[in-house]
Write a protein that holds these residues in place. Structure first.
Motif, PDB file in Angstrom:
ATOM      1  N   PHE A 205       0.841  -1.197   0.000  1.00 29.16           N
ATOM      2  CA  PHE A 205       0.000   0.000   0.000  1.00 29.16           C
ATOM      3  C   PHE A 205       0.876   1.246   0.000  1.00 29.16           C
ATOM      4  CE2 PHE A 205      -2.860   3.159   1.955  1.00 29.16           C
ATOM      5  CZ  PHE A 205      -4.003   2.959   1.193  1.00 29.16           C
ATOM      6  N   THR A 206       0.545   2.204  -0.861  1.00 29.62           N
ATOM      7  CA  THR A 206       1.404   3.388  -1.011  1.00 29.62           C
ATOM      8  C   THR A 206       0.869   4.617  -0.279  1.00 29.62           C
ATOM      9  OG1 THR A 206       0.279   3.928  -3.094  1.00 29.62           O
ATOM     10  CG2 THR A 206       2.311   2.610  -3.237  1.00 29.62           C
ATOM     11  N   GLY A 207      -0.322   4.535   0.288  1.00 30.69           N
ATOM     12  CA  GLY A 207      -0.897   5.683   0.992  1.00 30.69           C
ATOM     13  C   GLY A 207      -0.491   5.731   2.449  1.00 30.69           C
ATOM     14  N   THR A 208      -1.190   6.548   3.204  1.00 32.86           N
ATOM     15  CA  THR A 208      -0.890   6.709   4.628  1.00 32.86           C
ATOM     16  C   THR A 208      -1.449   5.530   5.428  1.00 32.86           C
ATOM     17  OG1 THR A 208      -2.942   7.905   5.080  1.00 32.86           O
ATOM     18  CG2 THR A 208      -1.019   9.210   4.366  1.00 32.86           C
ATOM     19  N   ARG A 209      -0.967   5.399   6.655  1.00 29.41           N
ATOM     20  CA  ARG A 209      -1.457   4.334   7.536  1.00 29.41           C
ATOM     21  C   ARG A 209      -2.953   4.497   7.802  1.00 29.41           C
ATOM     22  NH1 ARG A 209       0.206  -0.696   9.518  1.00 29.41           N
ATOM     23  NH2 ARG A 209      -0.763  -1.075  11.534  1.00 29.41           N
ATOM     24  N   LEU A 212      -4.923   3.348   4.827  1.00 21.51           N
ATOM     25  CA  LEU A 212      -4.936   1.894   4.763  1.00 21.51           C
ATOM     26  C   LEU A 212      -5.967   1.322   5.735  1.00 21.51           C
ATOM     27  CD1 LEU A 212      -3.844  -0.881   3.920  1.00 21.51           C
ATOM     28  CD2 LEU A 212      -2.020  -0.593   5.624  1.00 21.51           C
ATOM     29  N   GLN A 213      -5.998   1.858   6.939  1.00 25.54           N
ATOM     30  CA  GLN A 213      -6.951   1.361   7.924  1.00 25.54           C
ATOM     31  C   GLN A 213      -8.389   1.596   7.478  1.00 25.54           C
ATOM     32  OE1 GLN A 213      -5.395   3.424  11.362  1.00 25.54           O
ATOM     33  NE2 GLN A 213      -4.316   1.599  12.079  1.00 25.54           N
ATOM     34  N   ARG A 214      -8.661   2.756   6.873  1.00 25.96           N
ATOM     35  CA  ARG A 214     -10.011   3.019   6.376  1.00 25.96           C
ATOM     36  C   ARG A 214     -10.397   2.020   5.288  1.00 25.96           C
ATOM     37  NH1 ARG A 214      -8.344   8.430   6.759  1.00 25.96           N
ATOM     38  NH2 ARG A 214      -7.871   8.499   4.526  1.00 25.96           N
TER      39      ARG A 214
END
Length: 321
Positions: A205-209, A212-214
């Motif tokens: 995953f390249t986005g923020t943590r 990713l959780q969302r």
């Protein structure tokens, strides 16, 4: 006045004895130990087989595919963790056979194709995993076990079509599921546990943590929907079976949670981990990255299999703590 049939004391006694064989492996987050009498749903199902003199049939959804996170597993095919788990299920059936001559069998309902698009595992890897499960069962002569998957129901239809058909026919609505998660503590724990696994299994995953959780919270609802759908399909094809689960289950639930191997928490499975054997010969499941720090990699038939630990059981227990 309607006639009633009194329970057969022999059948009831055998059913209780079979349940007592399962109890040491009950996978639950409940802390108080339970007796066989607390599992009335399972006793009724087992009673039916015993009354008819037939093998007790258990269905176990699971063994889907390996986690796509290479920090957790050794590859995309079954390894020593699966071999040990399958052997355990075979030995459990043989223990039942010693006290009940018709014995028992376990139908492993391999559900990888049900979730493949949601968990980021290619369908060809899922096919290879399921085919290898069958090969292991044949090679080890685990004759009390069999594998059932979507191909047994929908044949050679494209995997996306298979998933859509099962979801459309059997899955609960998203609105109903969200309401259930809000209202039921066990469902909330399941939702959180699946969300955690999805976060851990996402390696690219390249986005923020937080992003990713969302995303994983959203996918977790999809996984539970598909899990419900798969459970309904299994019940349709195996209507009398005793339902086992690899997830923790409360005492008295319709599903009996079963622990396949020793692990640091109630959620760890062979397909999310690697197997480590300590110098005393005892096995523990843990993420590959941690097992590498405690032991050396062992190959079997040219493929990574498990780790042999140089550390003592005390050292493994310190890691687990």
């Amino acid at each position: 006045m309607p006639l009633t049939t009194a329970p057969d004391p022999r059948s009831t006694g055998i059913s209780a004895a079979i349940l007592r064989l399962l109890l040491p492996y009950h996978r639950t987050t409940d802390h108080a130990p339970a007796t066989a009498e607390a599992f009335r749903h399972q006793r009724r199902r087992i009673d039916g087989f015993v009354h008819d003199g037939e093998p007790v049939v258990f269905t176990l959804p699971g063994f889907p595919c390996k986690s796509p996170n290479p920090a957790k597993v050794l590859g995309h095919l079954p390894d020593q963790g699966e071999r040990l788990s399958l052997t355990f299920l075979q030995s459990l059936c043989m223990d039942i056979e010693r006290i009940y001559a018709p014995g028992a069998r376990v139908v492993i309902c391999s559900d990888g194709h049900v979730f493949g698009d949601l968990i980021g595992v290619p369908d060809d890897h899922i096919d290879a995993y399921s085919d290898e499960l069958r090969a292991v069962i044949r090679a080890l002569d685990l004759h009390h076990l069999s594998v059932f998957d979507l191909r047994d129901v929908l044949g050679d239809l494209p995997h996306d079509t298979q998933r859509a058909r099962v979801h459309d026919q059997y899955a609960p609505t998203l609105e109903a599921l969200r309401a259930e998660v809000r209202a039921d503590a066990h469902m909330l724990a399941l939702y959180r546990g699946i969300t955690r696994f999805l976060v851990e299994d996402t390696a690219d995953f390249t986005g923020t943590r937080s992003a990713l959780q969302r995303e994983c919270r959203k996918r977790a609802y999809g996984v539970i929907q598909r899990s419900r759908a798969w459970g309904a399909l299994i019940a349709e094809h195996h209507p009398r079976a005793v339902r086992l689960s690899i997830h923790p289950q409360p005492v008295g639930a319709a599903k009996f949670g079963i622990r396949l191997l020793d692990a640091p928490d109630a959620w760890t499975t062979p397909w999310h981990s690697a197997a480590l054997r300590d110098p005393d010969g005892r096995w523990t499941l843990m993420p590959r990255a941690r097992a590498e720090r405690l032991g050396r990699l062992v190959h079997r038939n040219g493929r990574p299999s498990h780790f042999e630990g140089a550390e003592t059981r005390a050292a493994v227990n310190r890691w687990r703590a």
